[in-house]
Design an enzyme around this catalytic site. Structure first.
Site, short mmCIF file in Angstrom:
data_model
loop_
_atom_site.label_atom_id
_atom_site.label_comp_id
_atom_site.label_asym_id
_atom_site.label_seq_id
_atom_site.Cartn_x
_atom_site.Cartn_y
_atom_site.Cartn_z
N ARG A 1 0.54 -1.35 0.26
CA ARG A 1 -0.10 -0.24 -0.10
C ARG A 1 0.53 1.39 0.27
NH1 ARG A 1 -3.33 0.06 5.32
NH2 ARG A 1 -3.14 2.72 4.79
N ALA B 1 4.68 1.25 0.88
CA ALA B 1 5.31 0.43 -0.03
C ALA B 1 5.94 0.59 -1.46
CB ALA B 1 4.04 -1.11 -0.56
N HIS B 2 4.48 1.32 -1.94
CA HIS B 2 4.67 1.79 -3.25
C HIS B 2 5.10 3.23 -3.80
CE1 HIS B 2 1.49 -0.40 -4.93
NE2 HIS B 2 1.33 -0.21 -5.59
N LYS B 3 5.69 3.85 -2.44
CA LYS B 3 6.86 5.14 -2.30
C LYS B 3 7.55 5.05 -2.60
CE LYS B 3 7.04 9.60 0.44
NZ LYS B 3 8.86 9.29 0.65
N GLN C 1 1.01 4.16 -9.51
CA GLN C 1 0.51 2.72 -9.24
C GLN C 1 0.74 1.96 -11.53
OE1 GLN C 1 -1.36 0.88 -7.39
NE2 GLN C 1 -0.26 -0.68 -8.49
#
Lengths: 206, 290
Positions: A32, A35-37, A102
């Site tokens: 989420r 993790a994405h950053k 994303q």
């Protein structure tokens, strides 16, 4: 209900249309906000140098994400003290916060299914057409029900991000979701947004 | 002063795992309104199935167990310092038992405390002294997804054509529901406060969420506006999860407060369908839950 087994091929993805209910089985990864950053800054934009176990984790998650699924989920996990992890509650979190990241994550890793709730915007929809991929909408708040489809916690990375933000590797069976964004440019969210906007304008003028 | 830690732990367990009956009833009624076989009906079926499962297994209804917000009304003579300590111990124990997800994240370092104990505001605890000898503890678990779609408006709002009256209030609340789409886990419940300053207004909008679903507003003007707003929100057609459908909100709860001549705030707190609120009442040796 259409059964989908991970990893997903481009042909399987192109067959899916907005509105299709699916049951997903196989091994997937939760990820989420943090993790994405982290993925985008460290490995895609390379704005920060890899630190600690970053590179080892990157190598470990690459094969999971290639043709795989990423689940926007911050679970409630039992067994933290014994490391016999078990998902107690595991519904989706709001996906729109990952909209800035994303599409790039999908392209970089070859992710074919993004699972969450609330839908995503135009950047992700374009990536769904390019990769190709789909957005699968799980039922927000149905956390105990969804946790029952998690057969096993295979492992965890970046637990120092905190339990909700860690990358959990899970094996699921018949994980229930609905296709709300497909690889053909279809988005239920864009459609509902536009329809409700037209009603809103009438109500505001009343 | 008696130690209420075990009773407070039970309050947290109930809030996290056992959806209040009035909320579940509203969800069942919403299910009846959706077309058979539709995505909206399917979503509500899953929601109802999940509520039953969570209750039976004592597992969280939703994995985002949110900010625990306590509103405490206590008789004269109770130590709020000791009550705060007992609440914090109960919250940490509830986290240990997986009723709550560790949710307290340091805004500077990003570090999760691991036990839901952060600074003075996490968990959030409001105290108020009341007459009599009964202690009332209200708890709401306010998830992040729905908190993120809350909104505050300063009227007049030219873009929406909203003036400083109830008609203006109606317009901005509908705008907030439209902007939220399905992202706050529709069908939601709206807590709306009119007046106050920015802080007190948001606070009151959350307090309004403690009213039961069937409980009409004591003010007839607000009661009428609540009904109208629920109806018009549902006409937007956003539906459960934003899939499209007949029910976008389960209910609207409004409250009003005094304001400055210069200010006219409208605050909307959006609560997800998993409206986890519970009350504990302590009278002598008796502890009751509702």
């Amino acid at each position: 209900m259409r059964d989908l087994t991970l990893p997903l091929s481009p042909d399987m993805i192109r067959e899916l249309k907005v509105g299709d209910p699916v049951g997903l089985s196989g091994v997937m990864l939760t990820g989420r906000d943090t993790a994405h950053k982290w993925m985008v800054e460290t490995f895609i934009k390379k704005a920060r140098a890899p630190q600690g176990d970053d590179l080892a984790v990157y190598e470990a998650i690459k094969p999971l994400l290639e043709g795989g699924a990423i689940y926007h989920c911050g679970p409630v996990v039992a067994g933290l003290d014994t490391r016999q992890y078990r998902f107690v509650a595991a519904g989706p979190t709001t996906s729109t916060r990952e909209e800035p990241y994303q599409g790039e994550v999908m392209r970089h890793f070859g992710v074919r299914a993004v699972i969450g709730k609330g839908g995503m915007g135009p950047k992700t929809l374009t990536a769904c057409q390019d990769v190709p991929g789909v957005y699968l909408h799980a039922i927000g708040g149905a956390a105990s029900l969804i946790a029952q489809t998690v057969e096993a916690v295979v492992g965890v990375y970046k637990l120092d991000f905190g339990v909700p933000e860690a990358l959990w590797v899970i094996r699921v069976r018949d994980f229930p979701a609905v296709v709300t964004m497909d690889a053909h440019g279809g988005s239920l969210h864009a459609k509902i947004e536009a329809k409700s906007k037209a009603v809103l304008e009438k109500l505001l003028a009343a | 002063m008696r130690d209420l830690k075990a009773s407070l732990l039970e309050l947290v367990r109930l809030a996290a795992t056992d959806l209040p009956p009035d909320v579940e009833k509203a969800l069942r009624e919403a299910r009846e309104r959706e077309a058979p076989g539709s995505a909206a009906a399917g979503a509500l079926d899953s929601i109802l199935e999940n509520a039953a499962l969570a209750r039976a297994n004592s597992t969280p209804i939703c994995q985002d167990t949110g900010t625990p917000i306590f509103y405490i009304r206590h008789p004269e003579g109770w130590s709020t310092r000791k009550l705060r300590e007992q609440i914090r111990e109960a919250v940490a124990e509830a986290t240990e038992r997986s009723y709550l997800r560790p949710n307290a994240v340091d805004a500077l370092t990003g570090k999760n405390s691991g036990n839901n104990l952060g600074d003075e505001a996490f968990p959030t605890i409001h105290f108020e002294e009341i007459e009599g000898s009964t202690l009332i503890v209200d708890l709401i678990l306010k998830g992040g997804g729905c908190e993120n779609v809350g909104a505050q408006y300063s009227l007049p709002n030219a873009a929406l054509g909203a003036g400083r009256d109830l008609e203006g209030v109606r317009k901005v609340v509908l705008d907030a529901v439209h902007k939220a789409q399905g992202q706050g886990c529709a069908p939601g419940i709206l807590g709306v406060a009119i007046g106050g300053d920015r802080g007190s207004s948001y606070y009151a909008s959350k307090e309004a969420l403690f009213r039961k679903m069937e409980e009409a507003n004591p003010d007839s003007q607000l009661a009428a506006l609540e009904t109208r707003l629920a109806d018009e929100s549902n006409r937007l057609g956003i539906g459960p999860m934003g899939f499209g459908g007949a029910t976008t909100v389960l209910g609207v709860k409004m409250t009003n407060m005094h304001r400055l001549p210069a200010s006219y705030f409208v605050s909307v707190s959006y609560m997800c369908w998993a409206h986890r609120r519970r009350r504990m009442t302590v009278r002598g040796d008796h502890v009751m839950y509702e």
